[in-house]
Design an enzyme around this catalytic site. Structure first.
Site, PDB file in Angstrom:
ATOM      1  N   HIS A 155       0.830  -1.205   0.000  1.00 27.46           N
ATOM      2  CA  HIS A 155       0.000   0.000   0.000  1.00 27.46           C
ATOM      3  C   HIS A 155       0.871   1.265   0.000  1.00 27.46           C
ATOM      4  O   HIS A 155       0.718   2.143  -0.859  1.00 27.46           O
ATOM      5  CB  HIS A 155      -0.912  -0.018   1.233  1.00 27.46           C
ATOM      6  CG  HIS A 155      -1.853   1.142   1.324  1.00 27.46           C
ATOM      7  ND1 HIS A 155      -3.160   1.075   0.919  1.00 27.46           N
ATOM      8  CD2 HIS A 155      -1.678   2.412   1.756  1.00 27.46           C
ATOM      9  CE1 HIS A 155      -3.749   2.242   1.099  1.00 27.46           C
ATOM     10  NE2 HIS A 155      -2.865   3.083   1.612  1.00 27.46           N
ATOM     11  N   GLU A 156       1.809   1.337   0.936  1.00 28.80           N
ATOM     12  CA  GLU A 156       2.648   2.539   1.029  1.00 28.80           C
ATOM     13  C   GLU A 156       3.556   2.658  -0.192  1.00 28.80           C
ATOM     14  O   GLU A 156       3.841   3.757  -0.661  1.00 28.80           O
ATOM     15  CB  GLU A 156       3.459   2.548   2.327  1.00 28.80           C
ATOM     16  CG  GLU A 156       2.627   2.570   3.606  1.00 28.80           C
ATOM     17  CD  GLU A 156       1.542   3.645   3.657  1.00 28.80           C
ATOM     18  OE1 GLU A 156       1.717   4.715   3.031  1.00 28.80           O
ATOM     19  OE2 GLU A 156       0.493   3.405   4.298  1.00 28.80           O
TER      20      GLU A 156
HETATM   21 ZN    ZN Z   1      -3.163   5.182   1.805  1.00 26.93          ZN
END
Ligand code: ZN
Length: 503
Positions: free
Chosen positions: A266-267
């Site tokens: 995600h990051e």
């Molecule tokens: Zn996010």
């Protein structure tokens, strides 16, 4: 441009560069606070960060800035210079419309409110937080009046996170999401409890191995380690100090594989966006992602459409098994794929699956709008929260800690922020579908653990533009139409019908 105009523009850019440096320095102080700063540094760091914010704000709103903006030319926003001026004017207008007294009062109120929220949450006691939230809602309403709006007062708040977004459009988006999602959730609700599909994600997962595996994956995504690094933080985030330094943070749990695995993807998705921005935009307001929703569309795309797909795991699962032989050697690919895609209504937003997550956001959006409209009072908020939880997810939270007190956002005065999570989900599929349509080799590469065609397509079409286009312009430019829930709902229906053998 005349000679004189040219020099006005250059002076403006110089000032913007200085302001950008101040906020990068502030960002670095933030990053350090979240990663390495000793506990004793808290008070001093708060002062340092407040000072840098104040200097940046003063420089952005002072007489010289007014003068430069006043004497710079009107340029076609389709040019790079025009787009920069348009963005600066917009940000400047927002920044100058709020009286300094109101800004200071919001800062003071939210600082107190956050510590009250921490305590209220610990003790599940709404009355400890309610008076603070009452004041915050009042200040938010005041903010909307200063900022101004054409349609709904909530538009003024929304615009701070999603430039150009309107409450009325979001009402339509959420209505469509609700209509598409609630039947899927209902159809699966009975079956989710048959067996615990997720048990295999809990066990012993050596932290160093988790880190190593995550690195291999985001390396394959295209994360550039020469221009980034990964550290540990309790609340993971991605931060950009310019095109040459985009960092991510991760939280590892030795007993649970999911948070670090999907958190890293995600990051990294956020970071790929920032690393892909045209370096010419550095130290200007164009040098970041164009909105929170657009940003979230990229983190979700890499996390969900790539990272929770069967294609991805058909390549990477053997490697994951080798990293954690004790926990996974007896688990086959199908069982693992089902475990990472379990659909189960939960009262906690951050633990929600891909499908029900949107209902958590819908609930918050409706409550925020009602609070801003003064249709709902803070006193009645817990009951309204629980009623919507029951209606959308058929769940009654055990207590307010697991209900209305679970998120930090309202204590920070972040009204208008929640909807961007749902916008991101919807857009992730709209963009991904377009990429697949234009580059048929993407799934073939994914099956071989390669992502360069996807990454290059995203960079060319989305990342490199930074904040040059507003979200609605960029969506239209990339996909030929405005934000559209149809691809997203189709994706959810197909994926979860297959996972749960629905007709
Ligand atoms: Zn996010």
């Amino acid at each position: 441009m005349t000679e004189e105009r040219e020099s006005v523009y250059e002076r403006l850019k110089d000032r913007l560069a200085t302001i950008s440096d101040l906020s990068s320095a502030n960002g670095l102080l933030f990053w350090d606070r979240q990663t390495y700063m000793p506990e004793g540094g808290v008070a001093g760091r708060a002062e340092q960060m407040a000072t840098l914010s104040r200097l940046a704000h003063e420089m952005f709103t002072d007489a010289e800035m007014n003068r430069l903006l006043g004497s710079s030319e009107e340029l076609d926003p389709s040019s790079e210079k025009g787009a920069l001026l348009r963005r600066v004017r917009r940000d400047h207008e927002r920044a100058t419309r709020l009286p300094a007294k109101l800004v200071a009062e919001i800062a003071r109120t939210t600082t107190l409110a956050e510590s009250a929220w921490v305590k209220a949450r610990e003790e599940s006691d709404w009355s400890l937080f309610a008076p603070h939230l009452q004041k915050i809602v009042r200040l938010q309403r005041e903010t909307t009046e200063h900022l101004g709006y054409d349609g709904h007062p909530y538009d003024a708040l929304l615009d701070g996170y999603e430039p150009g977004a309107r409450t009325v459009q979001l009402e339509t988006m959420f209505e469509e999401l609700k209509e598409g999602i609630v039947p899927i959730v209902r159809a699966i609700a009975g079956r989710a409890y048959e067996e615990d599909r997720t048990a295999l994600l809990h066990g012993t997962f050596v932290e160093a191995e988790q880190e190593k595996f995550g690195k291999v994956v985001i390396n394959a995504f295209g994360y550039d380690w020469e221009r980034g690094r990964q550290d540990r933080a309790v609340h993971p985030f991605c931060i950009n100090f310019g095109p040459g330094d985009v960092r991510i943070t991760t939280r590892f749990d030795k007993g649970w594989l999911a948070p670090a695995l999907f958190g890293t993807m995600h990051e990294a998705g956020h970071a790929l966006y920032e690393q892909g921005i045209n370096p010419d935009y550095a130290r200007t307001p164009l040098g970041g992602g164009t909105s929170m929703g657009l940003h979230e569309s990229q983190s979700r795309l890499w996390e969900n459409l790539v990272g929770r797909s069967k294609l991805f795991w058909s390549y990477y699962y053997t490697m994951l098994q080798k990293a954690f032989p004790g926990a996974l050697s007896e688990v086959d690919l199908e069982a693992f794929y089902r475990a990472i895609n379990v659909l189960e209504a939960s009262s906690i937003r951050v633990e929600a699956d891909e499908v029900t997550y949107n209902l958590h956001i819908l609930l918050r959006f409706e409550l925020e709008v009602a609070l801003i409209e003064d249709e709902l009072s803070v006193v009645d908020l817990p009951a309204a929260w629980n009623a919507k939880m029951k209606e959308y997810l058929d769940i009654t939270p055990e207590n307010n800690t697991e209900g209305v007190l679970q998120d930090v956002h309202w204590s920070n005065g972040l009204f208008g922020y929640f909807p961007t999570y749902a916008i991101g989900n919807v857009l992730s599929v709209q963009f991904f579908d377009e990429a697949l349509k234009q580059r048929r080799e993407i799934p073939i590469e994914m099956k071989e653990g390669k992502f360069s065609t996807l990454h290059i397509w995203l960079r060319e079409n989305i990342y490199r533009h930074g904040s040059r286009y507003y979200p609605d312009e960029l969506i239209e430019r990339v996909t030929g139409r405005p934000l559209d829930t149809a691809p997203y709902l189709r994706y959810l229906k197909n994926k979860f019908s297959e996972l749960y053998d629905l007709d």
